[in-house]
Design an enzyme around this catalytic site. Structure first.
Site, PDB file in Angstrom:
ATOM      1  NE  ARG A   1     -29.173 -59.640 -18.327  1.00 14.42           N
ATOM      2  CZ  ARG A   1     -28.707 -58.392 -18.366  1.00 14.42           C
ATOM      3  NH1 ARG A   1     -29.454 -57.417 -17.872  1.00 14.42           N
ATOM      4  NH2 ARG A   1     -27.527 -58.129 -18.877  1.00 14.42           N
TER       5      ARG A   1
ATOM      6  CE  LYS B   1     -25.676 -62.073 -16.008  1.00 12.54           C
ATOM      7  NZ  LYS B   1     -25.622 -62.838 -17.288  1.00 12.54           N
TER       8      LYS B   1
ATOM      9  NE  ARG C   1     -30.958 -59.966 -22.700  1.00  8.12           N
ATOM     10  CZ  ARG C   1     -30.845 -58.736 -22.241  1.00  8.12           C
ATOM     11  NH1 ARG C   1     -31.936 -58.002 -22.030  1.00  8.12           N
ATOM     12  NH2 ARG C   1     -29.656 -58.209 -21.969  1.00  8.12           N
TER      13      ARG C   1
ATOM     14  CE1 TYR D   1     -27.634 -42.070 -27.080  1.00  9.63           C
ATOM     15  CE2 TYR D   1     -25.632 -43.384 -27.170  1.00  9.63           C
ATOM     16  CZ  TYR D   1     -26.458 -42.409 -27.715  1.00  9.63           C
ATOM     17  OH  TYR D   1     -26.107 -41.800 -28.882  1.00  9.63           O
TER      18      TYR D   1
END
Length: 413
Positions: A243, A270, A343, A378
């Protein structure tokens, strides 16, 4: 004889300690004392003499007092003590006053705010105070129907802030659900309004998504002639696809060059407040190209806190507009590419061009909610091998695109 309005208005207290009594009929009378004039009704219930207060003149007129007397006599005929009924009504009205929509909403907010981020808690209350409390706030929450809530939401929608109207419907739903749980109302009308508001038209962040265009972007970044720190921020935005806030506020304390890892603390991610306080950090494996970029920046900013400090003062990170301004300088318009677009670029191009990379691995590296049953795994350090391989493969692919190799154009559907 029954009383008249003129008599009631003109009669004066004559000095008796208990006041003077003037009958009107049906047990009702006017008691005149020095402080004022009082309507009363004498009656018997279960063989016991009782007195019911009907009000004070002139706030309660003769006609209104008679209406209250007649209502009391109806209750007596039904076997109900009017004094008990009056007390019950008073308690009910008091409960309704304490259980208005605003009162319940503020109680809900007070209960939940400690588990929310400060900014979310402040915004939640602010939009309620602006857009719902003025129209629904004073109403008992149990009396509010779907049409009442919709009317208030439509006022917001008519201002053109469609997304806020939808947010308010969700916030109101939280309040009504809390009211149901605490026995202040029987149902939540908010779900019934699903689809009643105009849909929110979402606009995706502009991003370069075609390999050829990605190659052009990377060549432009490599040739950026502005501040070297800004060039590094652009390059690491592409290589790490985190981000924008985490890129510009990156701290040297997060960077482990020896172990090729960027570790973003949970508090800076976030996330919900509870996850910020107790969640795991977010790990970002550093490819060789990312290590090289950081190594070039370290002599310039490594003495301070931030990897990309503000040019004006090293006490703050780089401005949130710096990367976007650099993209404009490179010739990419706001409709073509943004800082957040790196992103989407990584997610789309990797999924479509780098075959064999699992979607959950990409999502984990983006710090998105995980879609598959193994997704959460993960995000744990012991499952880093796939993520490390992916990050290096992505960096190598960007180098090839910048060199003009491996360009595969999308075919029209």
């Amino acid at each position: 004889m029954p009383l008249t309005d003129t008599f009631v208005k003109q009669v004066k207290h004559k000095g008796a300690a208990i006041g003077e009594r003037y009958a009107d009929g049906g047990g009702m009378y006017l008691r005149v004392k020095a402080p004022g004039k009082y309507w009363r009704m004498d009656y018997r219930f279960n063989g016991k003499a009782k007195t019911l207060a009907l009000g004070v003149y002139p706030a309660v007129s003769l006609a209104k007092a008679r209406q209250r007397r007649d209502k009391a006599r109806e209750l007596l005929a039904e076997g109900t003590d009017p004094s008990v009924a009056k007390r019950t009504e008073k308690l009910t009205n008091a409960a309704e006053a304490a259980n208005t929509f605003e009162a319940v909403a503020r109680e809900f907010h007070a209960n939940k705010a400690s588990g929310w981020s400060a900014s979310y808690a402040e915004r939640w209350l602010r939009i309620m105070e602006k857009d719902l409390f003025p129209y629904l706030g004073k109403h008992p929450i149990a009396s509010i129907k779907a049409r009442d809530l919709l009317h208030a939401l439509k006022r917001v929608e008519d201002r053109g802030v469609i997304e806020t109207a939808h947010t308010l419907r969700q916030c109101a739903g939280q309040v009504f659900r809390f009211a149901v749980q605490t026995s202040r109302c029987e149902s939540n009308p908010a779900p019934d309004l699903h689809g009643a508001l105009r849909p929110v038209v979402t606009q995706s962040m502009a991003a370069v998504l075609e390999p050829k265009k990605v190659g052009e972007l990377m060549r432009a970044i490599n040739g950026y002639a502005g501040q070297p720190i800004t060039r590094a921020a652009l390059l690491l935005s592409a290589l790490l696809f985190q981000r924008p806030g985490n890129i510009r506020a990156m701290e040297w304390a997060w960077v482990d060059l020896d172990h090729s890892m960027l570790t973003i603390p949970a508090r800076d991610m976030k996330r919900k407040l509870q996850e910020k306080l107790n969640g795991r950090p977010h790990f970002v494996p550093l490819a060789a190209q990312a290590l090289e970029a950081l190594g070039q920046v370290r002599p310039l900013t490594g003495h301070g806190r931030y990897v990309f400090p503000s040019i004006r003062t090293g006490e703050r990170p780089m401005s949130e507009n710096t990367v976007n301004a650099a993209l404009r300088r490179l010739g990419f318009t706001t409709d073509e590419m943004t800082a957040h677009g790196f992103r989407a670029m990584a997610r789309t191009v990797m999924a479509e061009q780098l075959h064999g990379i699992e979607a959950d691995v990409i999502e984990a590296q983006l710090a998105h909610g995980k879609s598959g049953p193994l997704g959460a795994a993960y995000d744990r350090a012991e499952f880093m091998d796939k993520r490390k391989a992916m990050m290096q493969r992505w960096a190598d692919y960007l180098d090839k695109l910048a060199a003009g190799a491996e360009i595969i154009q999308f075919k029209a559907a």
